[in-house]
Structure formats: structure tokens, C-alpha cells
Scaffold this motif. Structure first.
Motif, PDB file in Angstrom:
ATOM      1  N   GLU A  12       0.820  -1.208   0.000  1.00 15.88           N
ATOM      2  CA  GLU A  12       0.000   0.000   0.000  1.00 15.88           C
ATOM      3  C   GLU A  12       0.857   1.262   0.000  1.00 15.88           C
ATOM      4  N   GLU A  13       1.933   1.274   0.797  1.00 16.63           N
ATOM      5  CA  GLU A  13       2.790   2.457   0.859  1.00 16.63           C
ATOM      6  C   GLU A  13       3.568   2.644  -0.443  1.00 16.63           C
ATOM      7  N   ALA A  14       3.941   1.546  -1.093  1.00 14.77           N
ATOM      8  CA  ALA A  14       4.613   1.663  -2.393  1.00 14.77           C
ATOM      9  C   ALA A  14       3.663   2.272  -3.428  1.00 14.77           C
ATOM     10  N   LEU A  15       2.396   1.905  -3.363  1.00 17.33           N
ATOM     11  CA  LEU A  15       1.397   2.492  -4.258  1.00 17.33           C
ATOM     12  C   LEU A  15       1.209   3.982  -3.966  1.00 17.33           C
ATOM     13  N   ARG A  16       1.183   4.331  -2.683  1.00 20.16           N
ATOM     14  CA  ARG A  16       0.963   5.724  -2.292  1.00 20.16           C
ATOM     15  C   ARG A  16       2.146   6.603  -2.665  1.00 20.16           C
ATOM     16  N   SER A  17       3.355   6.093  -2.463  1.00 25.47           N
ATOM     17  CA  SER A  17       4.549   6.925  -2.641  1.00 25.47           C
ATOM     18  C   SER A  17       4.875   7.178  -4.105  1.00 25.47           C
ATOM     19  N   GLY A  18       4.495   6.240  -4.974  1.00 24.55           N
ATOM     20  CA  GLY A  18       4.862   6.371  -6.376  1.00 24.55           C
ATOM     21  C   GLY A  18       6.332   6.128  -6.643  1.00 24.55           C
ATOM     22  N   SER A  19       7.049   5.549  -5.665  1.00 26.72           N
ATOM     23  CA  SER A  19       8.487   5.330  -5.806  1.00 26.72           C
ATOM     24  C   SER A  19       8.819   4.072  -6.591  1.00 26.72           C
ATOM     25  N   ARG A  20       7.826   3.237  -6.851  1.00 29.99           N
ATOM     26  CA  ARG A  20       8.056   1.975  -7.557  1.00 29.99           C
ATOM     27  C   ARG A  20       7.219   1.905  -8.834  1.00 29.99           C
ATOM     28  N   ASP A  30       4.764  -4.035 -11.985  1.00 27.80           N
ATOM     29  CA  ASP A  30       4.449  -4.917 -13.097  1.00 27.80           C
ATOM     30  C   ASP A  30       3.048  -5.494 -12.907  1.00 27.80           C
ATOM     31  N   HIS A  31       2.807  -6.134 -11.757  1.00 26.09           N
ATOM     32  CA  HIS A  31       1.473  -6.610 -11.420  1.00 26.09           C
ATOM     33  C   HIS A  31       1.397  -6.890  -9.928  1.00 26.09           C
ATOM     34  N   VAL A  32       0.175  -7.055  -9.436  1.00 25.55           N
ATOM     35  CA  VAL A  32      -0.074  -7.340  -8.025  1.00 25.55           C
ATOM     36  C   VAL A  32      -0.926  -8.599  -7.936  1.00 25.55           C
ATOM     37  N   CYS A  33      -0.500  -9.529  -7.085  1.00 29.03           N
ATOM     38  CA  CYS A  33      -1.248 -10.768  -6.858  1.00 29.03           C
ATOM     39  C   CYS A  33      -1.952 -10.684  -5.507  1.00 29.03           C
ATOM     40  N   VAL A  34      -3.218 -11.021  -5.481  1.00 27.27           N
ATOM     41  CA  VAL A  34      -3.979 -11.035  -4.226  1.00 27.27           C
ATOM     42  C   VAL A  34      -4.591 -12.416  -4.033  1.00 27.27           C
ATOM     43  N   ALA A  35      -4.772 -12.779  -2.775  1.00 23.56           N
ATOM     44  CA  ALA A  35      -5.302 -14.102  -2.437  1.00 23.56           C
ATOM     45  C   ALA A  35      -6.793 -14.187  -2.735  1.00 23.56           C
ATOM     46  N   ARG A  36      -7.200 -15.285  -3.344  1.00 29.69           N
ATOM     47  CA  ARG A  36      -8.607 -15.486  -3.659  1.00 29.69           C
ATOM     48  C   ARG A  36      -9.467 -15.589  -2.398  1.00 29.69           C
ATOM     49  N   ASP A  37      -8.890 -16.157  -1.338  1.00 27.13           N
ATOM     50  CA  ASP A  37      -9.687 -16.468  -0.154  1.00 27.13           C
ATOM     51  C   ASP A  37      -9.726 -15.339   0.866  1.00 27.13           C
ATOM     52  N   ARG A  38      -9.156 -14.184   0.542  1.00 22.72           N
ATOM     53  CA  ARG A  38      -9.194 -13.063   1.482  1.00 22.72           C
ATOM     54  C   ARG A  38     -10.067 -11.951   0.924  1.00 22.72           C
ATOM     55  N   ASN A  39     -10.973 -11.470   1.731  1.00 21.70           N
ATOM     56  CA  ASN A  39     -11.893 -10.420   1.297  1.00 21.70           C
ATOM     57  C   ASN A  39     -12.164  -9.491   2.473  1.00 21.70           C
ATOM     58  N   GLN A  79     -11.558  -5.079   3.992  1.00 16.89           N
ATOM     59  CA  GLN A  79     -11.445  -3.672   3.593  1.00 16.89           C
ATOM     60  C   GLN A  79     -10.008  -3.276   3.261  1.00 16.89           C
ATOM     61  N   LYS A  80      -9.029  -3.783   4.038  1.00 19.55           N
ATOM     62  CA  LYS A  80      -7.634  -3.405   3.794  1.00 19.55           C
ATOM     63  C   LYS A  80      -7.160  -3.885   2.430  1.00 19.55           C
ATOM     64  N   LEU A  81      -7.483  -5.131   2.091  1.00 21.24           N
ATOM     65  CA  LEU A  81      -7.073  -5.643   0.800  1.00 21.24           C
ATOM     66  C   LEU A  81      -7.854  -4.979  -0.328  1.00 21.24           C
ATOM     67  N   GLN A  82      -9.121  -4.666  -0.080  1.00 25.19           N
ATOM     68  CA  GLN A  82      -9.928  -4.008  -1.094  1.00 25.19           C
ATOM     69  C   GLN A  82      -9.385  -2.629  -1.426  1.00 25.19           C
ATOM     70  N   THR A  86      -6.916   0.808  -5.518  1.00 28.39           N
ATOM     71  CA  THR A  86      -5.810   1.672  -5.948  1.00 28.39           C
ATOM     72  C   THR A  86      -5.166   1.134  -7.215  1.00 28.39           C
ATOM     73  N   CYS A  87      -5.000  -0.176  -7.293  1.00 30.19           N
ATOM     74  CA  CYS A  87      -4.423  -0.784  -8.497  1.00 30.19           C
ATOM     75  C   CYS A  87      -5.305  -0.517  -9.712  1.00 30.19           C
ATOM     76  N   ARG A  88      -6.602  -0.684  -9.537  1.00 26.94           N
ATOM     77  CA  ARG A  88      -7.520  -0.446 -10.658  1.00 26.94           C
ATOM     78  C   ARG A  88      -7.504   1.013 -11.087  1.00 26.94           C
ATOM     79  N   LYS A  89      -7.405   1.906 -10.109  1.00 26.16           N
ATOM     80  CA  LYS A  89      -7.370   3.336 -10.411  1.00 26.16           C
ATOM     81  C   LYS A  89      -6.120   3.702 -11.208  1.00 26.16           C
ATOM     82  N   ASN A  90      -5.015   3.017 -10.926  1.00 28.18           N
ATOM     83  CA  ASN A  90      -3.740   3.318 -11.587  1.00 28.18           C
ATOM     84  C   ASN A  90      -3.413   2.350 -12.724  1.00 28.18           C
TER      85      ASN A  90
END
Length: 270
Positions: A11-19, A22-31, A33-36, A41-45
Motif C-alpha cells: 500500500e505504501e509503495a502504491l501511495r509513494s509512487g516510488s516503484r 508490473d502486477h499485483v497478486c492477491v489471495a482469492r480467499d481473502r476479502n 477492507q484493507k485488501l480491497q 488503488t491498483c484499478r485506479k492506476n
């Protein structure tokens, strides 16, 4: 490419813009607010998202402590020492610099903890060495809770030469050493200062110690001689932050006296 894992680091790497992602992998079984928040943010960018089994994330991160998110990013580019001579974004050029130099810290957990402290204590930049030092790995970034993505980091070949360059720019070099003669809270951190921390166990290299203008110590009341390097760094950097914060604040104004004497209040049962 490098791997980042964990909610805060990604999340902080997304916020800072320092990186560059390429892609982000998320777990299917986790749902939750924090992961959402990361997914949004990924979809927005326009960053590619992949839903993966938790076992695949563990394989990518090489640890089960990924918290359901792993990012594949471009390798971070370090700054040059000269870049730290410039004021940090949002800081005035006239503001005294506070830098942190790490003389061979090898444990990535300690590196991450120190970067987290540096961010919290408003350090203007961190100097690390290319060799015989912990890399800015996923472990270090995770230990920093993502703060590493916001800290300006310069990497140098020779720490002694780097300190000499800082001294040429009127920056005082202050080493932390248990043999120091001055207590850390007796030093004036309101001027341009670089705090130099040494290796785990062995402390500062001899030439680095000799290059420092002052050696500070942390008085120990117990039976052990010193603190862990990340704990010692936190003590000194927050003392520096306290002094510098006090320098920029106006003196407290005492409250006005009441026009009438305050009537004594009776307690319960009287």
C-alpha cells in the motif's frame, strides 16, 4: 524485478509512487477492507491484478507472512549522496538537515526498523553502503511497515569518503558508540547533523569512528552494555526530533489569572 509483500509495504509503495509495478497478486480467499483498498488503488492506476491461491503467494514471497498480497515491482533506484544535500520535498532550504548513516547494518529486520524510525523522526535521508550491508529486500521493507518507500536513500561505496563530503558541506558527523564521552541528550541536534550507526555487535568501523566529529553514548542503567542498533537509533533520532520540534515551536504562554479567586470545591461525602 523485485518482490514486495504485505499489506503495508504494498500500500505504501502504491501511495509513494516510488516503484513501477508490473502486477499485483492477491489471495482469492481473502476479502476485507484493507485488501480491497489495495485492489481499488491498483484499478485506479491501471496496475494489473491477479487472483491467486494462497500457496502461490507463499511461493512468490518465500514466506507465509504475505498477508494475502504480493507485488512484482521494478528494482528501486537509489539516490546519489549529492541528492541528499537538497531539501526534502516540502522542507525549506534553510531547515537544518538531519541524516542517518548506516555503517554496515547487516540484519534486514534492523534495517527495516531503522527506516521506519527515520520516517517517523522526519530524517531527511539515509545513507547505506553497497557492500557488507543488508540489501533493501522485501524482508527489510516489510519490517519497515512500508516506511522504506517514503525515505530518501542514497547508496555509497565508501562511508568514510561520504562522511568527509558531508563535513565539507558543514554537516556535523555524530557517531553512536558506547565509548563516547558525551551523552546523546547532551548534544545539540538543531544544526546540520548526520547520525552514524555501526554494525550489530561490532559497532562503527575504526576509520568511520575517527572521521566522526563527536561520539555519543546512551547511558545504560542495567547490566547490559548497549542496546540493539535499531533500538539505539530510535532513542537518538527521536531525541533529535524532539529538539528540532522544540526549536520551531513558540514558547508556551501561561494561562491568564482568574479575575476572582477560585472557590474551593468540596469532595464527595463532605
Amino acid at each position: 524485478m523485485e518482490i514486495l509483500y504485505g499489506l503495508h509495504p504494498v500500500e505504501e509503495a502504491l501511495r509513494s509512487g516510488s516503484r513501477q509495478f508490473d502486477h499485483v497478486c492477491v489471495a482469492r480467499d481473502r476479502n476485507d477492507q484493507k485488501l480491497q483498498r489495495i485492489i481499488d488503488t491498483c484499478r485506479k492506476n491501471n496496475i494489473r491484478l491477479r487472483l491467486e491461491a494462497r500457496e502461490e503467494l507463499t511461493r512468490l514471497a518465500k514466506t507465509s507472512g504475505h498477508q494475502g498480497v504480493v507485488a512484482v515491482v521494478r528494482t528501486r533506484e537509489f539516490l546519489e549522496l549529492e541528492d541528499l544535500f537538497q531539501a526534502a520535498p516540502g522542507a525549506a532550504e534553510s531547515t537544518p538537515r538531519l541524516l542517518l548513516a548506516l555503517d554496515g547494518v547487516e540484519d534486514p529486520q534492523n534495517l527495516g526498523a531503522l527506516l521506519r524510525t527515520a520516517d517517523a523522526a522526519a530524517v531527511d535521508g539515509v545513507i547505506v553502503t553497497e557492500r557488507r550491508a543488508a540489501p533493501l529486500s522485501a524482508v527489510a521493507v516489510k519490517a519497515s511497515a512500508g516506511a522504506a518507500e517514503h525515505v530518501r536513500i542514497a547508496r555509497v561505496v565508501n562511508m568514510v569518503r561520504a562522511l568527509e563530503q558531508l563535513k565539507e558541506r558543514n554537516i556535523w558527523c555524530v557517531g553512536l558508540d558506547e565509548r563516547g564521552t558525551l551523552g546523546y541528550d547532551q548534544y545539540d541536534f538543531t544544526s546540520n547533523t548526520v547520525v552514524v550507526l555501526g554494525r550489530e555487535g561490532d559497532g562503527l568501523h575504526d576509520l568511520v569512528r575517527k572521521t566522526c566529529d563527536h561520539l555519543l553514548r546512551i547511558p545504560m542503567a542495567g547490566r547490559v552494555a548497549s542496546l540493539n542498533v535499531s533500538a539505539a537509533g530510535a532513542v537518538v533520532l527521536f531525541e533529535a526530533a524532539r529538539q528540532r520540534r522544540g526549536q520551531n515551536q513558540p514558547s508556551p504562554v501561561p494561562p491568564p489569572r482568574p479575575d476572582k479567586p477560585v472557590k474551593e470545591r468540596k469532595g464527595l461525602g463532605s
